[in-house]
Design a protein around this motif. Sequence first.
Motif: not given
Length: 294
Positions: A182, A184, A189-191, A206, A208-209, A226, A259, A276, A278
């Motif tokens: 994870e 940010t 944030r990406v996990r 993955l 993304v939030s 992405a 997601e 990543v 975005v």
Amino acid sequence: MRRPSPWLCSSAVVAALLAGGCTSEEPAADTDRIVVNPPAEGADHTHAPGESDADPVGDGTRASAGGYRIADLRVPTRTDGPGEMSFRILGPEGRPVTDYAEQQTKLMHLYVVRTDFSVYRHVHPTLADDGTWTVPVDLAEAGGYRVIADFLPSDADRPVVLGKQVLQPPAGAPRPVPREGEGTDGSVRVRVDGAGRVGADGRLRLVVSTPDGRPVTLGSYLGTTAHVSGFRIADRARDQLFVHVHPYGEPEITDDGAELTFHTAFERAGDYRLFVQVRVDGIVHTVPITATIT
């Protein structure tokens, strides 16, 4: 002659991103946007080395592959701001390649990465008539770097991925590579949701939030939802395989975030440092994470 990539399908208009699938609508702020056809869902959406005919020639660990090689590479001599990087790609006959096909709206994707993955640059050079590529690059700090060129010659059937080691003195000690799944940048944030799998038709998820876990709306970057590139974490450069994966289908919006499922073709197991990219609210965010592939 520059032609659209054969890896792009012929459906609607086309790493970070296209909200809600294929659409011709694009925010004016997306200066990297070029309207071309989108990749076919789930098809040829990976540049990880494997056994498919769609796989690239080369894995980013060598300066030559398939008769192509990086030549005349010059890197910035400073780390206090952008400097010019230049190089040429020589073809099987030893002459500079001057005709390329587009991949993800660009003729060349160039990655400049510190060997401990603490510095990452994804840039798109400009091609001169004599086959020389140039681009300003900010190396940020001294140390060892890898330069990865990802391109498709106009007369080739497969993309080519070449890599060359360079040193920006002084060498300096490498940093430990974070292994968290994870990350940010303070805004996004990406996990990783689960582990990926080795194989020609794998999947990696993955999420993304926002940093506090709220869903985000993904914009378009380089014609996809992405852009993810990365490297296998290993002590030897020849084991640090380059990977480049794309989303499979459109994002699924849940309470946890957007997601994304990626089509992968990982050849070797291990931890991979992924970057990543975005676009959220008109800004391209680059978030590094580590994914485990088993």
